[in-house]
Design an enzyme around this catalytic site. Structure first.
Site, mmCIF file in Angstrom:
data_model
loop_
_atom_site.group_PDB
_atom_site.id
_atom_site.type_symbol
_atom_site.label_atom_id
_atom_site.label_comp_id
_atom_site.label_asym_id
_atom_site.label_seq_id
_atom_site.Cartn_x
_atom_site.Cartn_y
_atom_site.Cartn_z
ATOM 1 N N HIS A 116 36.196 -18.684 -1.188
ATOM 2 C CA HIS A 116 36.741 -19.884 -1.833
ATOM 3 C C HIS A 116 38.126 -20.218 -1.304
ATOM 4 O O HIS A 116 38.855 -20.993 -1.924
ATOM 5 C CB HIS A 116 36.841 -19.682 -3.342
ATOM 6 N N HIS A 142 29.648 -21.131 -5.750
ATOM 7 C CA HIS A 142 29.095 -19.903 -5.186
ATOM 8 C C HIS A 142 27.825 -20.153 -4.425
ATOM 9 O O HIS A 142 26.981 -19.277 -4.305
ATOM 10 C CB HIS A 142 28.823 -18.889 -6.301
#
Ligand SMILES: Nc1ncnc2c1ncn2[C@@H]1O[C@H](COP(=O)(O)OP(=O)(O)O)[C@@H](O)[C@H]1O
Ligand SMILES: Nc1ncnc2c1ncn2[C@@H]1O[C@H](COP(=O)(O)OP(=O)(O)O)[C@@H](O)[C@H]1O
Ligand SMILES: [Mg+2]
Ligand SMILES: [Mg+2]
Ligand SMILES: [Mg+2]
Ligand SMILES: [Mg+2]
Lengths: 210, 333, 333, 210
Positions: free
Chosen positions: B57, B219
């Protein structure tokens, strides 16, 4: 005659082998309704468990289970890490006093493990999680013990029930974990954690049957 | 899978090594357990802010460690929450005596691992509080589910509460402020392409040449709904409408508009979408007082975007503008 | 083609509109002819710095307009150099009486259009000089070709010469410094995927699932050579070796290492490559004194990366560190 | 009888149509050895030329050519903008004094256009650029005029020669423009600018033949 510490070590090694073998399958299941890491997570954890057990000579079954627990907690991450970690930790506590585990002790360990998972994850049966494999497994193992079954019989009953429990997650809509984000789209897929729980129990049963 | 890597199993560690070399003036990177620290941690008398989550991320969270933002970040494996020993290490080494605030994104894994770490820390007499960010309106909230995910709002919270901690707010004040941000922030995202987790080697979901996923998380999980790609005007509506309805945001509100790239969407598209959103908000009588445009919370190379809207008050504006100096965010310094 | 756009023919204009809204405190965006100006242009007595080029390389150049960097940027159509009327407008509106330096990347189109603009400006009594950046070692330089392309070195030059102009250096000094940067900077890039120009609708070159292009430019042109994807260690060698040999860079040199994403390569991979490169340079006895890691000169959503190495002297280090405040780069302010 | 201003306007409109028709082809040629924008660039330019000519009533051929030139310079960008812009500008200058263009004037215009392209771009024949279409075109047009050909004959000769010149760029290795970055890999592809030059001349020839 029950399981000694070294029997438990052997069983854990068998579990690690099964996890390694099914790594891709578990990750693929998680790809469908999660984030494609369940196999990878467990394999990382059990690889570390093998390393932790290597050379170590834990004296009791409980000590073995505790090593498994702390290793999984510190190496797996994700949802499965604390859940399986807590499961093994509670199992270790439940068996703390025994040098060997008989059928009743195995049932106690499984029961404690399930309680740990539920305490941490707050899932109920039908939420499409590993609880859907573990909960029927505990019930079946307890029934097998009540019927006078030995460790092998108890674990076989647990593994059989876990397998059906896992299969039964397919039509469910997830209400816990990452799969719940998908809502209705989570139906039609086997829950990865339920599958891994059933694989773990089958590995234990297979070792016990030897 | 084509990636600039050596081996899927060493991606996070090798990447952290490069990050450490690139930003040695700002952060210290510990390899095992993996933690990114502020170079000057612990700061005595200051509340420590710790966050963490799966890798992939970036720049979140390691890029937000530094003055005016996080004290430490715990990077997990790609898309996998970190483990309690990382968090415990971070807690011990950043506590400056004023306590520690854990910033947790609402994912079962993150929540459970941080919970375990907090229990362990409590046993060692460090005062630890946690806040859980759950700003993703794509997920229906309910007592009977895992609840909403934490997404873009996390970055805004880390900046704003980071500034409060830096000016000396105590733990209770930081926690209350964090919860005020959480109460006022909402997000939603979409993906044009899936991303490929290195150890998986194939895209995390399947999308046809003309399809997009709406309501994705960060995700690589599939979203709530597939749809055909549509003009940007419509895509902006698809993301903003649920956000506006949810809080709700209404005429007269002052907001920060955060237009985020999921990683692979370039600035030319992102600014285009940002412009549409600004005009839409203006039409609704909502004042965009601050904007934040870029790839700040990503899913590897995924193409896609998200909007995050934060309802501002004067204190939040001041804290947003306050100096920050981290690898990924820097102003006023 | 999946993009967050409304219509291929309005992408640049719509994106500029969003950019203008997002950064109204720093820049003024003129729609026709398209020019991004420093909000406070012209700055009396300061040399004006103007650059420009095709769109699709964002944040270059519009993101680098502001204090300590560019006075104006002229965005062309995607991957197409801008036209002389944009440049002429930029020249007229930024000249603060100290003259104008045009920063041109060495592409036939850019050179010819800037040349025309300079001729027109000369007729209007503005003192105009040009420098041509040609740092791409993938292209063989020769009197009988178009010569090397201007790539990553351009961003470093804009920062360093921008700081010199800001501190009051005169036009001749800025020009000389720019040429010193050009003489000391070298770059090379590779692509894992092609990018798709909106009006074309398909990838600008074809690559198999396991192939990469080495020696690419920034316009989606194919590179010098296709090869199979290889481990990051080898990819870094493929880019750095030709750079090191070319200048050459040798033991004892002090350098700025710029590790650039072509747009679609995420930080996790970029930092991984950066770390390998830093260690390789250290092994060669070269001191990395400054680093710059991120998507700073891109090709739309292309996955890939480039390295740029600049041999530093004390003055360049000081100018690199000097305050800058633009939409894409900010420090010291 | 030569071409008046309105003949030239008609010819330019025909050119604009041909560019629009071949936009994708030209861009595809540029995709192979350039940056996939040549058709788009020229089409943007000639669309603007149509708009500029719409309603305007330039009095001389030179005035028409000058409008084309300045419009292309300000709208096309890239390499082709200044090159074609300069070509039309030089052609305008070369024909500045005539109300009507005869064959000789057309040859003079083409010659000046080529000189403009070469002055700006410094390409030589064989460098794989538009010069490889324009240079033989100028030679052929001049020969046709020397043989007493009219405007139509002169332009037909130019278009024919440009077409062969363009085809002949295929095996060449580019030494100018973006294609030169490819080195040997540029061989085996038709140069987009040479192709567009040949299309432009063919369009002019077709109008003259009517
Ligand atoms: N609250 C919960 N209670 C019990 N099991 C859960 C819960 N949440 C998730 N799980 C189990 O964890 C599995 C996912 O594990 P894993 O993929 O390793 O973690 P993550 O979801 O963080 O990526 C699910 O398939 C499910 O069986
Ligand atoms: N130096 C030059 N002299 C003559 N023609 C050139 C030169 N450089 C490029 N060209 C021509 O320009 C064409 C490319 O035009 P275009 O694609 O519009 O510009 P760009 O290359 O800037 O994208 C080439 O095919 C070639 O024919
Ligand atoms: Mg998972
Ligand atoms: Mg996970
Ligand atoms: Mg071009
Ligand atoms: Mg081109």
């Amino acid at each position: 005659m029950g399981c000694t510490a070294s029997d438990v070590v052997a069983a854990i090694k068998a579990v690690a082998d099964v996890v390694a073998e099914h790594k891709v399958e578990l990750t693929q299941l998680d790809r469908a309704i999660g984030d494609a890491d369940h196999g990878e997570n467990l394999n990382r954890g059990f690889t570390a468990v093998l390393a932790a057990l290597d050379g170590a000579t834990p004296e009791t079954p409980s000590a073995v289970l505790k090593t498994v627990a702390t290793t999984l907690i510190s190496k797996v991450g994700g949802a499965a890490g604390p859940l399986y970690g807590t499961a093994f930790l509670r199992a270790a506590t439940a068996t703390a006093k025994s040098d060997e585990l008989d059928a009743a002790a195995v049932v106690a360990a499984l029961t404690a493990a399930l309680e740990g998972v539920v305490a941490r994850g707050k899932a109920e049966p039908g939420d499409k999680t590993m609880v859907d494999a573990l909960e029927p497994a505990v019930r079946a193992s307890s029934a097998a013990a009540d019927d006078g079954g030995d460790v092998a019989a108890v674990l076989r009953a647990a593994a059989d029930a876990a397998a059906s429990g896992a299969e039964a997650t397919i039509p469910l809509v997830a209400r816990k974990g990452r799969a719940s984000y998908l809502g209705e789209r989570s139906a039609g897929h086997l829950d990865p954690g339920a599958r891994s729980s059933s694989l773990l129990l089958r590995a234990l049963a297979d070792v016990a049957a030897r | 899978m084509k990636k600039i890597i050596n081996d899927p199993s060493t991606v996070v560690a090798e990447s952290l090594r490069g990050f450490a070399l690139a930003h040695a003036d700002l952060v210290t990177v510990q390899e095992d357990p993996a933690v990114v620290y502020r170079a000057d941690a612990p700061v005595p008398g200051k509340v420590a802010l710790i966050s963490g989550g799966g890798s992939g991320h970036e720049p979140m969270h390691g890029g937000y460690v530094g003055r005016g933002m996080l004290s430490a970040a715990c990077p997990g494996a790609v898309f996998t929450s970190p483990t309690p020993d990382q968090m415990q290490d971070a807690i011990t080494k950043t506590d400056g005596g004023a306590g520690v605030l854990l910033i947790v994104k609402n994912y079962t894994g993150d929540v459970l691992n941080f919970e375990t770490a907090a229990e362990l820390a409590a046993a060692e007499d460090v005062e630890v509080r946690s806040v859980v960010v759950d700003d993703d309106v794509a997920v229906k909230d309910s007592l009977y589910t895992a609840g909403r995910r934490g997404v873009g709002g996390t970055v805004l919270l880390e900046k704003i509460v980071g500034a409060a901690a830096e000016r000396g707010d105590d733990l209770a004040a930081c926690e209350a402020l964090a919860n005020r941000v959480i109460a006022n922030v909402r997000s939603m995202g979409l993906a044009l392409t899936a991303c490929t987790v290195p150890h998986v080697g194939e895209p995390s979901f399947d999308l046809a040449e003309d399809e997009i996923e709406v309501g994705i998380g960060i995700h690589g999980e599939p979203g709530r709904q597939k749809m055909k790609i549509a003009p940007a005007d419509e895509l902006v509506d698809r993301l903003l409408d649920p956000i506006l309805e949810d809080l709700p945001f209404t005429a007269g509100d002052r907001v920060l508009l955060f237009t985020n790239s999921m990683g692979g969407t370039p600035p030319i598209e992102l600014y285009l979408a940002h412009g549409i959103a600004e005009r839409k908000l203006a039409d609704a009588g909502i004042t965009v007082e601050r904007r934040f445009v870029g790839p700040y919370i990503t899913s590897l190379e995924m193409q896609g975007m998200s909007f995050t809207l934060l309802k501002l008050d004067d204190e939040m504006v001041g804290l947003w503008d306050a100096p920050v100096h981290t690898p990924a965010l820097r102003w006023g310094v």
